[in-house]
Scaffold this active site. Sequence first.
Site, PDB file in Angstrom:
ATOM      1  N   ARG A  82       0.834  -1.204   0.000  1.00  0.00           N
ATOM      2  CA  ARG A  82       0.000   0.000   0.000  1.00  0.00           C
ATOM      3  C   ARG A  82       0.873   1.260   0.000  1.00  0.00           C
ATOM      4  O   ARG A  82       0.512   2.270  -0.616  1.00  0.00           O
ATOM      5  CB  ARG A  82      -0.959  -0.030   1.205  1.00  0.00           C
ATOM      6  CG  ARG A  82      -2.089   0.986   1.092  1.00  0.00           C
ATOM      7  CD  ARG A  82      -3.161   0.759   2.150  1.00  0.00           C
ATOM      8  NE  ARG A  82      -2.626   0.892   3.497  1.00  0.00           N
ATOM      9  CZ  ARG A  82      -3.304   0.606   4.607  1.00  0.00           C
ATOM     10  NH1 ARG A  82      -4.553   0.180   4.541  1.00  0.00           N
ATOM     11  NH2 ARG A  82      -2.756   0.746   5.787  1.00  0.00           N
ATOM     12  N   LYS A 184      -2.755   6.493   1.475  1.00  0.00           N
ATOM     13  CA  LYS A 184      -2.499   6.979   2.831  1.00  0.00           C
ATOM     14  C   LYS A 184      -1.543   8.166   2.749  1.00  0.00           C
ATOM     15  O   LYS A 184      -0.339   8.043   3.007  1.00  0.00           O
ATOM     16  CB  LYS A 184      -1.926   5.835   3.672  1.00  0.00           C
ATOM     17  CG  LYS A 184      -2.382   5.876   5.111  1.00  0.00           C
ATOM     18  CD  LYS A 184      -2.257   4.529   5.776  1.00  0.00           C
ATOM     19  CE  LYS A 184      -2.272   4.653   7.278  1.00  0.00           C
ATOM     20  NZ  LYS A 184      -3.431   5.345   7.841  1.00  0.00           N
TER      21      LYS A 184
HETATM   22  N1  PLP Z   1      -9.167   4.368   6.781  1.00  0.00           N
HETATM   23  C1  PLP Z   1      -8.321   5.343   7.105  1.00  0.00           C
HETATM   24  C2  PLP Z   1      -8.614   6.709   6.647  1.00  0.00           C
HETATM   25  C3  PLP Z   1      -7.180   5.060   7.870  1.00  0.00           C
HETATM   26  O1  PLP Z   1      -6.327   6.025   8.210  1.00  0.00           O
HETATM   27  C4  PLP Z   1      -6.951   3.736   8.297  1.00  0.00           C
HETATM   28  C5  PLP Z   1      -5.764   3.419   9.068  1.00  0.00           C
HETATM   29  O2  PLP Z   1      -4.780   2.949   8.588  1.00  0.00           O
HETATM   30  C6  PLP Z   1      -7.875   2.749   7.939  1.00  0.00           C
HETATM   31  C7  PLP Z   1      -8.956   3.093   7.188  1.00  0.00           C
HETATM   32  C8  PLP Z   1      -7.665   1.341   8.350  1.00  0.00           C
HETATM   33  O3  PLP Z   1      -6.661   0.714   7.593  1.00  0.00           O
HETATM   34  P1  PLP Z   1      -5.814  -0.468   8.164  1.00  0.00           P
HETATM   35  O4  PLP Z   1      -6.778  -1.524   8.592  1.00  0.00           O
HETATM   36  O5  PLP Z   1      -4.991  -0.918   7.019  1.00  0.00           O
HETATM   37  O6  PLP Z   1      -5.031   0.062   9.291  1.00  0.00           O
HETATM   38  C1  COI Z   2      -3.835   3.415  11.533  1.00  0.00           C
HETATM   39  O1  COI Z   2      -4.794   2.790  11.954  1.00  0.00           O
HETATM   40  O2  COI Z   2      -2.714   2.907  11.419  1.00  0.00           O
HETATM   41  C2  COI Z   2      -3.932   4.809  11.128  1.00  0.00           C
HETATM   42  O3  COI Z   2      -3.090   5.282  10.444  1.00  0.00           O
HETATM   43  C3  COI Z   2      -5.057   5.617  11.598  1.00  0.00           C
HETATM   44  C4  COI Z   2      -4.623   6.873  12.245  1.00  0.00           C
HETATM   45  C5  COI Z   2      -5.856   7.678  12.459  1.00  0.00           C
HETATM   46  C6  COI Z   2      -3.912   6.650  13.537  1.00  0.00           C
END
Ligand code: PLP
Ligand code: COI
Length: 341
Positions: A82, A184
């Site tokens: 990602r 991200k």
């Molecule tokens: N959506 C957003 C905007 C995020 O910042 C995050 C955090 O990483 C997620 C979703 C969840 O993603 P993940 O499960 O890969 O941490």
């Molecule tokens: C994560 O879950 O890793 C994120 O980047 C979310 C952030 C709002 C702390």
Amino acid sequence: MSNKQIDWANIGFGYIQTDFRYVSNYKNGAWDEGTLTKDATIVLNECAGVLQYAQTVFEGLKAYRTEDGHIVTFRPDLNAKRLVDSAKRLEMPPFSEKQFLDAVDKVVAANEDFVPPYGSGATLYLRPYMFGTNPVIGVKPADEYQFRLFGTPVGPYFKGGAKPITIRVCDFDRAAPHGTGHIKAGLNYAMSLHAIVDAHQQGYDENMYLDSATRTKVEETGGANFIFITKDGKLVTPKSSTILPSITRRSLCYVAKEYLGMEVEEREVYLEEVKDFAECGLCGTAAVISPVGKIVDHGKDICFPSGMEEMGPVTKKLYDTLTGIQMGRIEAPEGWIRVIK
Ligand code: PLP
Ligand code: COI
């Protein structure tokens, strides 16, 4: 075992400086081999690309101490991939998966004392990120970059841990169609800062963003994807090209199907239908699964039958299975767990 004097059970989601971080620099078209450093400070030119035009992308993952005493990470290969997708969208040079995994392993091993004990409720959150470092004044990508990865021990993202939160339907948008909502990038989070401060001032824990084109469909929050449970026990999660493809959500969909025998629907979810769901949760690395008890839509309350006291029963099963896999209590699917020690 951990010998740092940290009150593991009571830390929140904040920055605690650890001993070592990993740094690699990109110059003349190549990343250098990277190294660990004790220096937590970055010195940049005043005109660095990241400072002027926010050319920065990041990731988030965790290291866990398992029941049998190992230290592991959860699907770090997906974070590496990602980060490459995010970098390409902002015209940054991809950082290889191999080097990313090496950085993760090195930072976790070097900060072993900061990996919270099994069962403490805390974990070591890892933050890989990269940014443009050389001076840029015309609007264009930088030529030089830095990749860094540090760790910080964290507790629950929301105060109160597993207690259901209250969120509001937000009038601010987070991501535009064909924009950057699916990567991200720091800029997406800068966008959300006013909205979250405003939400907190109004007494809400988070914002539910809608799709900015029609404002009828559920997208995500500032830092997590949504999952919903139907009254007949299906997992429903929003499909959208403008939300972050959460690794936690992808893992939960698999766990729901393959471990719990649930039906899973990844599809557009209309705000209009949210009142008919039995349970709602936010999922992500930081959020794990945080239950939502109530959504306020411009003065109208949507209250889930699971209530404001505890996680709904299906959400709890998903939570227990996912965290069971992460902490080594439940056998993981092939390739999900990277053992560091
Ligand atoms: N959506 C957003 C905007 C995020 O910042 C995050 C955090 O990483 C997620 C979703 C969840 O993603 P993940 O499960 O890969 O941490
Ligand atoms: C994560 O879950 O890793 C994120 O980047 C979310 C952030 C709002 C702390």
